[in-house]
Design a protein around this motif. Structure first.
Motif, PDB file in Angstrom:
ATOM      1  N   GLY A 366       0.996  -1.145  -0.031  1.00  0.00           N
ATOM      2  CA  GLY A 366      -0.141  -0.102   0.007  1.00  0.00           C
ATOM      3  C   GLY A 366       0.943   1.273  -0.100  1.00  0.00           C
ATOM      4  O   GLY A 366       0.475   2.160  -0.774  1.00  0.00           O
ATOM      5  N   LEU A 367       1.899   1.167   0.887  1.00  0.00           N
ATOM      6  CA  LEU A 367       2.831   2.583   0.917  1.00  0.00           C
ATOM      7  C   LEU A 367       3.503   2.650  -0.425  1.00  0.00           C
ATOM      8  O   LEU A 367       3.548   3.753  -0.943  1.00  0.00           O
ATOM      9  CB  LEU A 367       3.709   2.136   1.785  1.00  0.00           C
ATOM     10  N   SER A 368       3.874   1.619  -1.158  1.00  0.00           N
ATOM     11  CA  SER A 368       4.322   1.631  -2.200  1.00  0.00           C
ATOM     12  C   SER A 368       3.439   2.361  -3.469  1.00  0.00           C
ATOM     13  O   SER A 368       4.041   3.239  -4.285  1.00  0.00           O
ATOM     14  CB  SER A 368       5.053   0.290  -3.034  1.00  0.00           C
ATOM     15  N   GLU A 369       2.239   1.845  -3.364  1.00  0.00           N
ATOM     16  CA  GLU A 369       1.368   2.472  -4.276  1.00  0.00           C
ATOM     17  C   GLU A 369       1.050   3.885  -4.057  1.00  0.00           C
ATOM     18  O   GLU A 369       0.781   4.841  -4.986  1.00  0.00           O
ATOM     19  CB  GLU A 369      -0.109   1.705  -4.218  1.00  0.00           C
ATOM     20  N   VAL A 370       0.863   4.092  -2.675  1.00  0.00           N
ATOM     21  CA  VAL A 370       0.952   5.852  -2.522  1.00  0.00           C
ATOM     22  C   VAL A 370       2.030   6.671  -2.750  1.00  0.00           C
ATOM     23  O   VAL A 370       1.846   7.776  -3.310  1.00  0.00           O
ATOM     24  CB  VAL A 370       0.529   5.958  -0.904  1.00  0.00           C
ATOM     25  N   THR A 371       3.098   6.322  -2.573  1.00  0.00           N
ATOM     26  CA  THR A 371       4.406   7.086  -2.619  1.00  0.00           C
ATOM     27  C   THR A 371       5.090   6.694  -4.002  1.00  0.00           C
ATOM     28  O   THR A 371       5.940   7.865  -4.308  1.00  0.00           O
ATOM     29  CB  THR A 371       5.538   6.500  -1.603  1.00  0.00           C
ATOM     30  N   GLY A 372       4.987   5.623  -4.627  1.00  0.00           N
ATOM     31  CA  GLY A 372       5.626   5.381  -5.837  1.00  0.00           C
ATOM     32  C   GLY A 372       7.385   4.941  -5.434  1.00  0.00           C
ATOM     33  O   GLY A 372       7.975   4.507  -6.504  1.00  0.00           O
ATOM     34  N   MET A 373       7.412   4.784  -3.933  1.00  0.00           N
ATOM     35  CA  MET A 373       8.807   4.172  -3.769  1.00  0.00           C
ATOM     36  C   MET A 373       8.730   2.674  -3.794  1.00  0.00           C
ATOM     37  O   MET A 373       7.612   1.918  -3.785  1.00  0.00           O
ATOM     38  CB  MET A 373       8.953   4.500  -2.316  1.00  0.00           C
ATOM     39  N   PRO A 374       9.898   1.909  -4.076  1.00  0.00           N
ATOM     40  CA  PRO A 374       9.821   0.477  -4.284  1.00  0.00           C
ATOM     41  C   PRO A 374       9.715  -0.087  -3.040  1.00  0.00           C
ATOM     42  O   PRO A 374       9.917   0.428  -1.943  1.00  0.00           O
ATOM     43  CB  PRO A 374      11.340   0.239  -4.905  1.00  0.00           C
ATOM     44  N   PRO A 375       8.896  -1.267  -2.846  1.00  0.00           N
ATOM     45  CA  PRO A 375       8.376  -1.975  -1.551  1.00  0.00           C
ATOM     46  C   PRO A 375       9.647  -2.384  -0.932  1.00  0.00           C
ATOM     47  O   PRO A 375      10.751  -2.818  -1.663  1.00  0.00           O
ATOM     48  CB  PRO A 375       7.452  -3.102  -2.339  1.00  0.00           C
ATOM     49  N   ALA A 376       9.677  -2.989   0.228  1.00  0.00           N
ATOM     50  CA  ALA A 376      10.643  -3.619   0.943  1.00  0.00           C
ATOM     51  C   ALA A 376      10.765  -5.009   1.013  1.00  0.00           C
ATOM     52  O   ALA A 376      11.581  -5.697   1.650  1.00  0.00           O
ATOM     53  CB  ALA A 376      10.941  -3.085   2.435  1.00  0.00           C
ATOM     54  N   ARG A 377       9.632  -5.730   0.590  1.00  0.00           N
ATOM     55  CA  ARG A 377       9.357  -6.923   0.609  1.00  0.00           C
ATOM     56  C   ARG A 377       9.363  -7.681  -0.660  1.00  0.00           C
ATOM     57  O   ARG A 377       8.815  -7.190  -1.812  1.00  0.00           O
ATOM     58  CB  ARG A 377       7.995  -7.426   1.459  1.00  0.00           C
ATOM     59  N   ILE A 378      10.039  -8.976  -0.891  1.00  0.00           N
ATOM     60  CA  ILE A 378      10.099  -9.440  -2.345  1.00  0.00           C
ATOM     61  C   ILE A 378       8.672  -9.676  -2.661  1.00  0.00           C
ATOM     62  O   ILE A 378       8.371  -9.642  -4.019  1.00  0.00           O
ATOM     63  CB  ILE A 378      11.153 -10.804  -1.829  1.00  0.00           C
ATOM     64  N   SER A 379       7.914 -10.295  -1.606  1.00  0.00           N
ATOM     65  CA  SER A 379       6.682 -10.889  -1.999  1.00  0.00           C
ATOM     66  C   SER A 379       5.840  -9.680  -2.531  1.00  0.00           C
ATOM     67  O   SER A 379       4.884  -9.838  -3.437  1.00  0.00           O
ATOM     68  CB  SER A 379       5.903 -11.040  -0.863  1.00  0.00           C
TER      69      SER A 379
END
Length: 452
Positions: A366-379
């Motif tokens: 959800g945070l990646s979708e909001v910010t455009g930053m890459p996620p911290a989890r491989i899943s």
């Protein structure tokens, strides 16, 4: 609606920073790292605030936790509040009170942490910038969380997030998002010049290839490359620039963190900064670019963070991503905000539950979708469609395969400023070795405080 108020902090800044692994020099250093004015007088007024959460405490909860989140954009802050509300709804026996701490890019956040450390009222969980985990751990502000994290869960985090959150072999923080610096390019210019952009890490340009293309793309009206030197002499130069050293088989501090002698001023670092210097000497990079130089088509390529994708999209630029260029091995920038449980928490089990909730797959995606930053989890990378194809597949590959965390040392505030000063000296065309030798002396003095 968020309520803000002034919190006047009655403290001796120098003494408190010393307790937290810093010193007087660090306070001015931190201003410089963040592109601030080194001549500004440090303020003893810290702005903080609180947030209106949708879920109020019933009074029946067994545990009440305090959590600090850093000030950021409205959408991102709203996301944090929504996730905290969801945690409160899912846990009848726990209630979380969240507070926003103003992060002005200067020392406000650190000032707030330091003041609360002295006052003995640190929150149970706080957000902190990844490179400063070691300082907080060394000062005994954070507790190690290794025993709380299962092996299966640990393996889902990208290596760089675990590396960023570790100090002296123990894990102290987890991040919900990562960051990287790809090589952006203007597709229209590339098509006009007949240049083909690499589409995988395997096809990444070497330094020689990168220089050759940057020179070819530089004209009287356009720079070949933007390195966002307008961000100032601060953390950006280490975040964006240190991979030149790592890629050249170098480092800026020893692996055990005890010395920078022979590393920050070593031959690999010197060669990397000589290469950076040559980019400016060849005129392919602007030392003082405008804020929108790349988005306006006045630079054909740009080494920029994930936020450049947003601004390029807003500018209707026809853009793409390429891998970070390399020398001997592929390395790319890494690091972002993370969460830690403080040693003063009276409810460490529940505090870790909250920390884990804020970094679980749902929060990370959800945070990646909001910010455009890459996620911290491989899943999360695997479940998000956009990371399966260009241009974002480049970001995914870099975060998972080539991301390199910045050094985990309590001397980081001085170390990063030392590197940034040397990088800037290279951009100015100065003789780099004397600059590096001088900066090493600063770092060694700081390291003496931690090498007992």
């Amino acid at each position: 609606m968020k309520k803000a108020f002034k919190w006047v902090v009655p403290m001796s800044l120098a003494g408190i920073l010393a307790a937290c692994g810093g010193n007087d020099a660090d306070s001015s250093t931190e201003e410089a790292q963040n592109g601030g004015d080194e001549g500004d007088t440090p303020s003893d007024v810290v702005e903080t605030g609180d947030v209106d959460q949708g879920v109020e405490a019933s009074g029946d909860e067994d545990v009440v936790l305090d959590m600090w989140i850093h000030q950021t954009g409205e959408d991102e802050t709203d996301f944090y509040i929504e996730r905290i509300d969801a945690f409160n709804e899912a846990n009848d026996h726990i209630h979380v009170n969240a507070e926003i701490i103003i992060d002005d890019g200067g020392s406000s956040y650190s000032d707030a942490v330091n003041a609360s450390l002295v006052a003995g009222n640190l929150p149970d969980v706080l957000a902190l910038d990844g490179p400063y985990v070691a300082s907080f751990a060394e000062a005994d502000i954070l507790m190690a969380v290794d025993d709380y994290l299962s092996d299966e869960d640990r393996s889902d985090f990208v290596d760089s997030i675990l590396e960023q959150g570790s100090y002296n072999g123990e894990l102290y923080s987890l991040g919900a998002m990562e960051a990287s610096v790809p090589l952006y390019y203007n597709k229209d210019i590339f098509e006009e010049e007949g240049i083909e952009a690499p589409e995988t890490l395997e096809d990444a340009w070497t330094w020689d290839e990168f220089m050759e293309v940057a020179q070819e793309l530089t004209t009287e009206d356009r720079y070949g490359l933007n390195m966002f030197m307008n961000y100032g002499v601060g953390e950006w130069l280490t975040f964006m620039g240190a991979p030149f050293v790592w890629s050249n088989n170098g480092d800026i501090i020893s692996e055990d963190g005890t010395t920078s002698e022979g590393y920050l001023n070593g031959p690999e670092t010197l060669e990397a900064l000589e290469y950076v210097k040559s980019l400016f000497e060849e005129g392919v990079v602007d030392l003082t670019p405008g804020e929108m130089q790349f988005e306006e088509g006045n630079a054909a390529m740009a080494l920029g963070g994930p936020w450049i994708a947003v601004s390029a999209e807003d500018a209707d630029l026809n853009w793409g991503m390429m891998p970070y260029p390399y020398s001997e091995q592929m390395k790319s920038p890494s690091g972002s905000m993370a969460y830690g449980v403080t040693t003063s928490s009276e409810h460490p089990d529940e505090a870790f539950e909250l920390m884990h909730w804020m970094t679980n797959e749902e929060s990370v995606e959800g945070l990646s979708e909001v910010t455009g930053m890459p996620p911290a989890r491989i899943s999360a990378f695997e479940s998000m469609d956009k990371y399966q194809e260009l241009p974002w597949s480049i970001m995914r590959e870099q975060v998972i395969e080539t991301a390199h965390a910045r050094p985990q040392t309590p001397a980081y505030p001085v170390l990063t400023d030392a590197f940034a000063q040397a990088f800037h000296a290279a951009a100015l065309g100065e003789d780099i070795q004397p600059v590096l030798d001088q900066q090493v002396q600063r770092v060694e003095r700081e390291l003496q405080r931690f090498n007992d």
